[in-house]
Design a protein around this motif. Structure first.
Motif, mmCIF file in Angstrom:
data_model
loop_
_atom_site.group_PDB
_atom_site.id
_atom_site.type_symbol
_atom_site.label_atom_id
_atom_site.label_comp_id
_atom_site.label_asym_id
_atom_site.label_seq_id
_atom_site.Cartn_x
_atom_site.Cartn_y
_atom_site.Cartn_z
ATOM 1 N N TYR A 193 60.430 -29.900 -0.231
ATOM 2 C CA TYR A 193 60.353 -29.448 -1.615
ATOM 3 C C TYR A 193 59.703 -30.532 -2.455
ATOM 4 C CZ TYR A 193 64.458 -32.228 -3.053
ATOM 5 O OH TYR A 193 65.325 -33.236 -3.334
ATOM 6 N N ASP A 194 59.229 -30.132 -3.635
ATOM 7 C CA ASP A 194 58.514 -31.038 -4.529
ATOM 8 C C ASP A 194 59.455 -31.551 -5.599
ATOM 9 O OD1 ASP A 194 56.784 -32.407 -6.156
ATOM 10 O OD2 ASP A 194 55.514 -30.693 -6.647
ATOM 11 N N ILE A 195 59.727 -32.831 -5.581
ATOM 12 C CA ILE A 195 60.666 -33.421 -6.533
ATOM 13 C C ILE A 195 60.176 -33.316 -7.971
ATOM 14 C CG2 ILE A 195 59.749 -35.745 -6.277
ATOM 15 C CD1 ILE A 195 62.642 -36.734 -6.644
ATOM 16 N N GLU A 196 58.868 -33.234 -8.173
ATOM 17 C CA GLU A 196 58.326 -33.152 -9.532
ATOM 18 C C GLU A 196 58.517 -31.775 -10.151
ATOM 19 O OE1 GLU A 196 57.179 -35.576 -11.518
ATOM 20 O OE2 GLU A 196 57.716 -36.969 -9.932
ATOM 21 N N THR A 197 58.612 -30.731 -9.344
ATOM 22 C CA THR A 197 58.718 -29.377 -9.893
ATOM 23 C C THR A 197 60.070 -28.726 -9.650
ATOM 24 O OG1 THR A 197 57.781 -28.394 -7.897
ATOM 25 C CG2 THR A 197 56.241 -28.980 -9.658
ATOM 26 N N GLU A 198 60.870 -29.271 -8.749
ATOM 27 C CA GLU A 198 62.175 -28.693 -8.441
ATOM 28 C C GLU A 198 63.282 -29.707 -8.721
ATOM 29 O OE1 GLU A 198 62.342 -26.751 -4.572
ATOM 30 O OE2 GLU A 198 60.155 -26.867 -4.496
ATOM 31 N N ARG A 199 64.468 -29.187 -8.979
ATOM 32 C CA ARG A 199 65.623 -30.042 -9.222
ATOM 33 C C ARG A 199 65.991 -30.772 -7.929
ATOM 34 N NH1 ARG A 199 70.878 -30.377 -8.521
ATOM 35 N NH2 ARG A 199 71.286 -28.439 -7.454
ATOM 36 N N PRO A 200 66.201 -32.090 -8.004
ATOM 37 C CA PRO A 200 66.607 -32.821 -6.799
ATOM 38 C C PRO A 200 67.891 -32.233 -6.214
ATOM 39 C CG PRO A 200 66.031 -34.350 -8.539
ATOM 40 C CD PRO A 200 66.053 -32.980 -9.154
ATOM 41 N N ARG A 201 67.943 -32.158 -4.894
ATOM 42 C CA ARG A 201 69.088 -31.545 -4.215
ATOM 43 C C ARG A 201 70.097 -32.559 -3.712
ATOM 44 N NH1 ARG A 201 65.618 -28.268 0.091
ATOM 45 N NH2 ARG A 201 65.362 -30.420 0.687
ATOM 46 N N THR A 202 69.885 -33.830 -3.955
ATOM 47 C CA THR A 202 70.730 -34.852 -3.338
ATOM 48 C C THR A 202 72.201 -34.736 -3.716
ATOM 49 O OG1 THR A 202 70.056 -36.367 -5.103
ATOM 50 C CG2 THR A 202 68.927 -36.574 -2.994
ATOM 51 N N LYS A 203 72.486 -34.142 -4.849
ATOM 52 C CA LYS A 203 73.879 -33.995 -5.288
ATOM 53 C C LYS A 203 74.649 -32.998 -4.426
ATOM 54 C CE LYS A 203 76.207 -33.940 -9.686
ATOM 55 N NZ LYS A 203 76.013 -33.842 -11.120
ATOM 56 N N ASP A 204 73.921 -32.063 -3.805
ATOM 57 C CA ASP A 204 74.565 -30.972 -3.073
ATOM 58 C C ASP A 204 74.427 -31.061 -1.558
ATOM 59 O OD1 ASP A 204 75.095 -29.805 -5.616
ATOM 60 O OD2 ASP A 204 73.065 -28.983 -5.632
ATOM 61 N N LEU A 205 73.802 -32.108 -1.043
ATOM 62 C CA LEU A 205 73.544 -32.199 0.389
ATOM 63 C C LEU A 205 74.777 -32.620 1.172
ATOM 64 C CD1 LEU A 205 70.087 -34.019 0.362
ATOM 65 C CD2 LEU A 205 70.518 -31.590 0.728
ATOM 66 N N ASP A 206 74.834 -32.182 2.434
ATOM 67 C CA ASP A 206 75.891 -32.697 3.299
ATOM 68 C C ASP A 206 75.485 -34.091 3.775
ATOM 69 O OD1 ASP A 206 74.150 -32.492 5.511
ATOM 70 O OD2 ASP A 206 74.913 -30.527 6.077
ATOM 71 N N THR A 207 76.372 -34.762 4.439
ATOM 72 C CA THR A 207 76.158 -36.164 4.808
ATOM 73 C C THR A 207 74.898 -36.361 5.641
ATOM 74 O OG1 THR A 207 78.518 -36.605 4.717
ATOM 75 C CG2 THR A 207 77.191 -38.162 5.964
ATOM 76 N N ALA A 208 74.699 -35.560 6.669
ATOM 77 C CA ALA A 208 73.547 -35.740 7.552
ATOM 78 C C ALA A 208 72.234 -35.572 6.788
ATOM 79 C CB ALA A 208 73.612 -34.758 8.716
ATOM 80 N N GLU A 209 72.141 -34.536 5.967
ATOM 81 C CA GLU A 209 70.923 -34.313 5.188
ATOM 82 C C GLU A 209 70.708 -35.430 4.170
ATOM 83 O OE1 GLU A 209 70.390 -29.529 4.850
ATOM 84 O OE2 GLU A 209 72.088 -30.424 3.798
ATOM 85 N N LEU A 210 71.780 -35.855 3.535
ATOM 86 C CA LEU A 210 71.683 -36.914 2.535
ATOM 87 C C LEU A 210 71.187 -38.211 3.153
ATOM 88 C CD1 LEU A 210 72.192 -37.630 -0.418
ATOM 89 C CD2 LEU A 210 74.555 -38.138 0.189
ATOM 90 N N LEU A 211 71.726 -38.566 4.302
ATOM 91 C CA LEU A 211 71.291 -39.793 4.969
ATOM 92 C C LEU A 211 69.848 -39.688 5.445
ATOM 93 C CD1 LEU A 211 74.506 -40.649 6.984
ATOM 94 C CD2 LEU A 211 73.578 -41.889 5.014
ATOM 95 N N LYS A 212 69.384 -38.483 5.728
ATOM 96 C CA LYS A 212 67.996 -38.280 6.145
ATOM 97 C C LYS A 212 67.036 -38.351 4.959
ATOM 98 C CE LYS A 212 65.016 -34.822 8.208
ATOM 99 N NZ LYS A 212 64.886 -33.403 8.447
#
Length: 121
Positions: A38-57
């Protein structure tokens, strides 16, 4: 542009360095888009909602983007990246004691890297 060089004057040499650094910054979002999907400039960052594995990636991608922006001394592009990192840090801290040991070790190294950004000191 990553190899741009202008030897016409002493000032041009300084500007050439900035052009090369900015060219790297412009390439970074393309690599980030491939990694994050996804494009961080046009979409809301998802880091607040990620599970641990996705967040660490995904977290290192945001850190790399921020370091590129800071090296270019371009503040306006860094706002969304900083928000994504801030949300990601909060998410990592909230999940830290629930993580498996190997994830907690990886999370710690990501948090330490966030604290050692030389341009922020």
């Amino acid at each position: 542009m990553a190899h741009f060089r202008d030897d016409s004057s002493p000032n041009a040499w300084d500007y050439s360095s900035w052009v090369r650094t900015y060219a790297l910054f412009l390439e970074e979002p393309l690599e980030s888009f491939q990694a994050l999907k996804y494009d961080i400039e046009t979409e809301r960052p998802r880091t607040k909602d990620l599970d641990t594995a996705e967040l660490l990636k995904e977290f290192p991608t945001f850190q790399q983007l921020l370091f590129r922006v800071i090296n270019c001394q371009v503040a306006s592009e860094s706002i969304k990246i900083c928000q994504a990192i801030s949300d990601g840090i909060a998410n990592l801290v909230d999940k830290f004691f629930e993580m498996q040991r190997h994830d907690a070790v990886r999370a710690t190294s990501k948090l330490v890297r966030s604290c050692h950004c030389p341009k922020l000191k």
